[in-house]
Design a protein around this motif. Structure first.
Motif, PDB file in Angstrom:
ATOM      1  N   LYS A   1       0.839  -1.205   0.000  1.00 24.42           N
ATOM      2  CA  LYS A   1       0.000   0.000   0.000  1.00 24.42           C
ATOM      3  C   LYS A   1       0.873   1.253   0.000  1.00 24.42           C
ATOM      4  N   TYR A   2       1.961   1.256   0.782  1.00 22.88           N
ATOM      5  CA  TYR A   2       2.853   2.409   0.820  1.00 22.88           C
ATOM      6  C   TYR A   2       3.449   2.683  -0.571  1.00 22.88           C
ATOM      7  N   LEU A   3       3.886   1.624  -1.257  1.00 20.08           N
ATOM      8  CA  LEU A   3       4.459   1.802  -2.596  1.00 20.08           C
ATOM      9  C   LEU A   3       3.446   2.409  -3.550  1.00 20.08           C
ATOM     10  N   LYS A   4       2.181   2.052  -3.380  1.00 16.28           N
ATOM     11  CA  LYS A   4       1.124   2.591  -4.235  1.00 16.28           C
ATOM     12  C   LYS A   4       0.795   4.040  -3.893  1.00 16.28           C
ATOM     13  N   VAL A   5       0.543   4.355  -2.603  1.00 15.88           N
ATOM     14  CA  VAL A   5       0.141   5.722  -2.252  1.00 15.88           C
ATOM     15  C   VAL A   5       1.286   6.719  -2.437  1.00 15.88           C
ATOM     16  N   SER A   6       2.532   6.249  -2.332  1.00 11.02           N
ATOM     17  CA  SER A   6       3.675   7.144  -2.557  1.00 11.02           C
ATOM     18  C   SER A   6       3.981   7.292  -4.045  1.00 11.02           C
ATOM     19  N   ARG A   7       3.298   6.509  -4.859  1.00 11.67           N
ATOM     20  CA  ARG A   7       3.440   6.518  -6.308  1.00 11.67           C
ATOM     21  C   ARG A   7       4.819   6.060  -6.783  1.00 11.67           C
ATOM     22  N   LEU A   8       5.486   5.265  -5.959  1.00  9.65           N
ATOM     23  CA  LEU A   8       6.715   4.619  -6.414  1.00  9.65           C
ATOM     24  C   LEU A   8       6.361   3.521  -7.412  1.00  9.65           C
ATOM     25  N   ILE A   9       5.208   2.864  -7.179  1.00 10.99           N
ATOM     26  CA  ILE A   9       4.661   1.875  -8.105  1.00 10.99           C
ATOM     27  C   ILE A   9       3.197   2.238  -8.314  1.00 10.99           C
ATOM     28  N   LYS A  10       2.738   2.187  -9.558  1.00 21.16           N
ATOM     29  CA  LYS A  10       1.413   2.725  -9.885  1.00 21.16           C
ATOM     30  C   LYS A  10       0.233   1.945  -9.321  1.00 21.16           C
ATOM     31  N   ARG A  11       0.299   0.615  -9.308  1.00 21.64           N
ATOM     32  CA  ARG A  11      -0.844  -0.175  -8.853  1.00 21.64           C
ATOM     33  C   ARG A  11      -0.458  -1.057  -7.680  1.00 21.64           C
ATOM     34  N   ARG A  12      -1.390  -1.273  -6.771  1.00 19.84           N
ATOM     35  CA  ARG A  12      -1.108  -2.074  -5.589  1.00 19.84           C
ATOM     36  C   ARG A  12      -0.851  -3.537  -5.952  1.00 19.84           C
ATOM     37  N   THR A  13      -1.565  -4.062  -6.934  1.00 19.22           N
ATOM     38  CA  THR A  13      -1.329  -5.452  -7.331  1.00 19.22           C
ATOM     39  C   THR A  13       0.075  -5.633  -7.888  1.00 19.22           C
ATOM     40  N   LEU A  14       0.542  -4.646  -8.637  1.00 19.61           N
ATOM     41  CA  LEU A  14       1.904  -4.693  -9.159  1.00 19.61           C
ATOM     42  C   LEU A  14       2.912  -4.577  -8.015  1.00 19.61           C
ATOM     43  N   ALA A  15       2.637  -3.722  -7.048  1.00 18.80           N
ATOM     44  CA  ALA A  15       3.507  -3.583  -5.876  1.00 18.80           C
ATOM     45  C   ALA A  15       3.592  -4.900  -5.119  1.00 18.80           C
ATOM     46  N   LYS A  16       2.477  -5.597  -4.979  1.00 17.51           N
ATOM     47  CA  LYS A  16       2.453  -6.893  -4.301  1.00 17.51           C
ATOM     48  C   LYS A  16       3.303  -7.905  -5.051  1.00 17.51           C
ATOM     49  N   GLU A  17       3.187  -7.945  -6.372  1.00 20.75           N
ATOM     50  CA  GLU A  17       3.980  -8.872  -7.181  1.00 20.75           C
ATOM     51  C   GLU A  17       5.477  -8.598  -7.043  1.00 20.75           C
ATOM     52  N   VAL A  18       5.852  -7.330  -7.095  1.00 18.31           N
ATOM     53  CA  VAL A  18       7.262  -6.951  -6.976  1.00 18.31           C
ATOM     54  C   VAL A  18       7.806  -7.388  -5.616  1.00 18.31           C
ATOM     55  N   CYS A  19       7.044  -7.169  -4.564  1.00 17.56           N
ATOM     56  CA  CYS A  19       7.466  -7.571  -3.213  1.00 17.56           C
ATOM     57  C   CYS A  19       7.600  -9.086  -3.111  1.00 17.56           C
ATOM     58  N   ASP A  20       6.619  -9.799  -3.628  1.00 20.48           N
ATOM     59  CA  ASP A  20       6.618 -11.254  -3.521  1.00 20.48           C
ATOM     60  C   ASP A  20       7.708 -11.919  -4.354  1.00 20.48           C
ATOM     61  N   LYS A  21       8.231 -11.209  -5.341  1.00 20.20           N
ATOM     62  CA  LYS A  21       9.344 -11.735  -6.138  1.00 20.20           C
ATOM     63  C   LYS A  21      10.693 -11.436  -5.475  1.00 20.20           C
ATOM     64  N   GLY A  22      10.671 -10.795  -4.318  1.00 23.31           N
ATOM     65  CA  GLY A  22      11.918 -10.527  -3.600  1.00 23.31           C
ATOM     66  C   GLY A  22      12.695  -9.339  -4.108  1.00 23.31           C
ATOM     67  N   ARG A  23      12.033  -8.377  -4.738  1.00 23.79           N
ATOM     68  CA  ARG A  23      12.722  -7.215  -5.303  1.00 23.79           C
ATOM     69  C   ARG A  23      12.684  -5.990  -4.404  1.00 23.79           C
ATOM     70  N   VAL A  24      12.159  -6.134  -3.181  1.00 21.67           N
ATOM     71  CA  VAL A  24      12.082  -5.001  -2.261  1.00 21.67           C
ATOM     72  C   VAL A  24      12.697  -5.412  -0.927  1.00 21.67           C
ATOM     73  N   GLU A  25      13.503  -4.523  -0.374  1.00 20.24           N
ATOM     74  CA  GLU A  25      14.087  -4.741   0.949  1.00 20.24           C
ATOM     75  C   GLU A  25      13.750  -3.560   1.842  1.00 20.24           C
ATOM     76  N   ILE A  26      13.500  -3.855   3.103  1.00 21.93           N
ATOM     77  CA  ILE A  26      13.308  -2.822   4.125  1.00 21.93           C
ATOM     78  C   ILE A  26      14.462  -2.961   5.095  1.00 21.93           C
ATOM     79  N   ASN A  27      15.249  -1.909   5.236  1.00 17.00           N
ATOM     80  CA  ASN A  27      16.399  -1.900   6.138  1.00 17.00           C
ATOM     81  C   ASN A  27      17.282  -3.132   5.942  1.00 17.00           C
ATOM     82  N   ASP A  28      17.638  -3.405   4.699  1.00 24.52           N
ATOM     83  CA  ASP A  28      18.545  -4.496   4.317  1.00 24.52           C
ATOM     84  C   ASP A  28      17.995  -5.893   4.563  1.00 24.52           C
ATOM     85  N   ARG A  29      16.681  -6.022   4.689  1.00 24.53           N
ATOM     86  CA  ARG A  29      16.051  -7.339   4.826  1.00 24.53           C
ATOM     87  C   ARG A  29      14.980  -7.480   3.762  1.00 24.53           C
ATOM     88  N   GLN A  30      14.967  -8.646   3.131  1.00 20.39           N
ATOM     89  CA  GLN A  30      13.961  -8.888   2.102  1.00 20.39           C
ATOM     90  C   GLN A  30      12.580  -8.787   2.730  1.00 20.39           C
TER      91      GLN A  30
END
Length: 98
Positions: A5-34
């Motif tokens: 949701k944060y990726l979507k509302v901040s407009r880093l990624i346009k759609r929430r479903t796409l943001a979910k897919e990107v996260c689930d593929k391991g392409r996002v880290e928070i504080n150096d943790r997948q």
């Protein structure tokens, strides 16, 4: 707030479903943790997002449920943007800050 949701509302990624897919593929880290799409994002967190041929690192500055388009860019600060390393060793070193 959930990461997808944060990726979507901040407009880093346009759609929430796409943001979910990107996260689930391991392409996002928070504080150096997948991170998974359901991970919590807090002010001060550092996000590293892999977009195709580059890795964008941002710092979370604010969290809002429904920001206006003009406010979206104020939710984060871009720390860096680098091309994707050619092999996994280089990528792991970059993601760990070495």
């Amino acid at each position: 707030m959930r990461l997808d949701k944060y990726l979507k509302v901040s407009r880093l990624i346009k759609r929430r479903t796409l943001a979910k897919e990107v996260c689930d593929k391991g392409r996002v880290e928070i504080n150096d943790r997948q991170a998974k799409s359901s991970s919590n994002v807090k002010i001060g967190d550092r996000l590293a997002i892999r977009f195709g041929q580059k890795i964008v690192t941002v710092k979370v500055e604010d969290i809002k449920e429904n920001p206006r388009k003009e406010e979206a860019a104020s939710l984060y600060t871009v720390i860096g943007e680098v091309p994707v390393p050619r092999d996994e060793k280089e990528e792991d070193a970059y993601m760990k800050g070495q």
